[in-house]
Design a protein around this motif. Structure first.
Motif, short mmCIF file in Angstrom:
data_model
loop_
_atom_site.label_atom_id
_atom_site.label_comp_id
_atom_site.label_asym_id
_atom_site.label_seq_id
_atom_site.Cartn_x
_atom_site.Cartn_y
_atom_site.Cartn_z
N UNK A 105 4.26 -6.65 3.11
CA UNK A 105 4.44 -7.38 4.37
C UNK A 105 3.19 -8.20 4.70
N UNK A 106 2.01 -7.60 4.54
CA UNK A 106 0.76 -8.30 4.85
C UNK A 106 0.55 -9.52 3.95
N UNK A 125 0.29 -15.17 3.66
CA UNK A 125 0.66 -16.21 2.71
C UNK A 125 -0.21 -16.21 1.47
N UNK A 126 -0.97 -15.15 1.25
CA UNK A 126 -1.86 -15.04 0.08
C UNK A 126 -1.66 -13.67 -0.56
N UNK A 127 -1.74 -13.62 -1.88
CA UNK A 127 -1.49 -12.37 -2.63
C UNK A 127 -2.75 -11.79 -3.27
N UNK A 159 -6.84 8.38 -2.36
CA UNK A 159 -7.39 7.02 -2.35
C UNK A 159 -6.86 6.21 -3.53
N UNK A 160 -6.77 6.85 -4.69
CA UNK A 160 -6.26 6.17 -5.89
C UNK A 160 -4.83 5.68 -5.66
N UNK A 161 -3.99 6.51 -5.02
CA UNK A 161 -2.60 6.12 -4.76
C UNK A 161 -2.51 5.06 -3.66
N UNK A 162 -3.43 5.11 -2.68
CA UNK A 162 -3.48 4.04 -1.68
C UNK A 162 -3.74 2.71 -2.39
N UNK A 163 -4.71 2.72 -3.32
CA UNK A 163 -5.01 1.51 -4.08
C UNK A 163 -3.81 1.01 -4.86
N UNK A 164 -3.11 1.94 -5.52
CA UNK A 164 -1.91 1.56 -6.29
C UNK A 164 -0.83 0.99 -5.36
N UNK A 165 -0.65 1.64 -4.20
CA UNK A 165 0.35 1.15 -3.26
C UNK A 165 0.01 -0.23 -2.72
N UNK A 166 -1.27 -0.46 -2.42
CA UNK A 166 -1.69 -1.75 -1.87
C UNK A 166 -1.47 -2.89 -2.87
N UNK A 208 8.62 -8.83 9.04
CA UNK A 208 9.63 -7.79 9.28
C UNK A 208 10.35 -7.95 10.62
N UNK A 209 10.22 -9.14 11.25
CA UNK A 209 11.03 -9.36 12.43
C UNK A 209 12.48 -9.61 11.99
#
Length: 403
Positions: free
Chosen positions: A71-72, A77-79, A112-119, A207-208
């Motif tokens: 979403x972010x 507009x940047x990846x 933290x590792x999974x947060x990184x993977x999710x991000x 997400x609106x």
């Protein structure tokens, strides 16, 4: 009329770089993850329950992160920035595993590792879709998946070799894993140029309600198909347990996963390229037929040759379907909502995997391995029937959809 270039030489440089970034981070992660359960139990004195809880918490954390990062990436507009942040967090966790004196530090590093993977997951896939021309999208996702999977079998192989060389020194191996993780971040930072946003109008909340409506019925059909596929294909941990029943030495059990990932890596690009010219529905159906065959083979016996045959078929199924599903998301979602689209797709598939794995574990405990794999074959058969009855428009090739 100018000829349209195809093949590996036509794939943009940015896709190759993202593939090698994935490969390096996977080498780093799998060097650690292939040894981490043994490290927690034998060095830190953790119970099997503790190991299971840590893994469950880690995967749940990754699921939540995936939606927000997608979403972010659409909001801004940047990846690339979010992708770099995700890989950077993953790289920073590697020294924590090497220095961990207790289960608490391992848990912190794993979360933290999974947060990184999710991000990084959803923005990276959206970035692949942004960079790849429509007629090469399947090939691009297949190539990135192939290179990623090379890391998935190179990491455990390297870990086994170093453990033999250094007399089971877990920490020394974990320190070596820091190197490819750091190289992945540097390669992404300096090797990938993000294309300019396709939609330069004012950014709105992805997400609106109005934007979620723009995702459309075809996209949500792909999400449902992906979730059903995942329900039919539970955690690969059960392949390892089946290999353990075959009687081969415990030290050699991880090589079964190496075999699966070799087949996965070898097949992902050719089938990704094929998806640019062939009906997606037919390829998905082929993937399900092969998964049914894998389950039936694995249910038939625990001899090492039978297990190897089943695992090989499993790897072929993954090679056919994983890049294809990612391509179908890119084909059905608006360009400015691709990050959100991948976030929801990954969330639903992840929840389906957790449910499927819990049911598979229950069947395994109550009725044995055969029941688990037969149930997997049954669900895959239902999924195949649904696919035949309810063909999505996204089953056309990417080129057809874009024209």
């Amino acid at each position: 009329m100018t000829a349209v270039r195809t093949g590996l030489a036509a794939i943009p440089r940015g896709i190759w770089v993202l593939g090698f970034v994935s490969m390096l981070m996977d080498i780093s992660s799998e060097m650690i993850h292939s040894l981490l359960p043994l490290f927690m139990v034998t060095v830190l004195g953790a119970s099997a329950l503790t190991v299971g809880l840590i893994e469950g918490l880690a995967e749940a954390t990754a699921l939540i992160s995936k939606v927000f990062s997608g979403v972010l990436s659409d909001w801004f507009g940047r990846r690339k920035g979010l992708t770099l942040l995700g890989y950077g967090i993953g790289a920073i966790t590697k020294p924590l595993f090497a220095m961990a004196p207790s289960i608490g530090i391992v848990l912190t590093a794993r979360l933290l590792d999974r947060v990184g993977k999710g991000i990084r997951g959803a923005p990276r896939d959206a970035l692949v879709a942004d960079i790849a021309p429509p007629h090469l999208r399947g090939a691009a996702f297949g190539l990135r998946q192939s290179l990623d999977t090379v890391g998935a079998f190179a990491g455990p192989l390297l870990a086994v070799g170093l453990m033999l060389l250094w007399q089971n020194n877990f920490q020394a191996v974990f320190w070596v894993a820091v190197i490819p993780g750091a190289l992945a971040v540097l390669l992404l930072a300096f090797g990938v140029q993000e294309p300019p946003p396709q939609n330069v109008t004012k950014r709105t909340n992805p997400i609106q309600r109005a934007n979620l409506k723009r995702l459309g019925t075809e996209y949500w059909r792909v999400v449902v198909i992906g979730a059903v596929f995942t329900l039919a294909r539970f955690s690969e941990a059960f392949l390892i347990l089946r290999a353990q029943q075959s009687g081969i030495a415990i030290a050699l059990v991880p090589l079964v996963m190496v075999a699966m990932n070799v087949v996965y890596a070898a097949s992902a690009y050719p089938f990704g390229k094929l998806s640019d010219r062939m009906s997606h529905a037919k390829l998905l159906a082929l993937g399900l037929v092969i998964l049914i065959a894998a389950d039936l083979v694995l249910a038939s016996g625990a001899h090492w040759a039978v297990v190897l045959a089943g695992v090989t078929l499993w790897g072929l199924h993954m090679g056919i379907t994983q890049g294809l599903l990612a391509t179908m998301v890119a084909t059905t979602a608006p360009a400015d909502l691709r990050g959100t689209a991948y976030g929801f797709f990954n969330l639903m598939s992840g929840l389906a995997l957790l449910l499927a794995s819990a049911i598979a574990g229950l069947l395994w405990d109550q009725f044995g391995a055969e029941a688990t794999f037969l149930a997997g074959a049954a669900v895959a058969t239902v999924a195949l029937g649904l696919l035949v009855m309810f063909k999505p428009k996204a089953a056309a090739t990417a080129t057809e959809m874009d024209h």
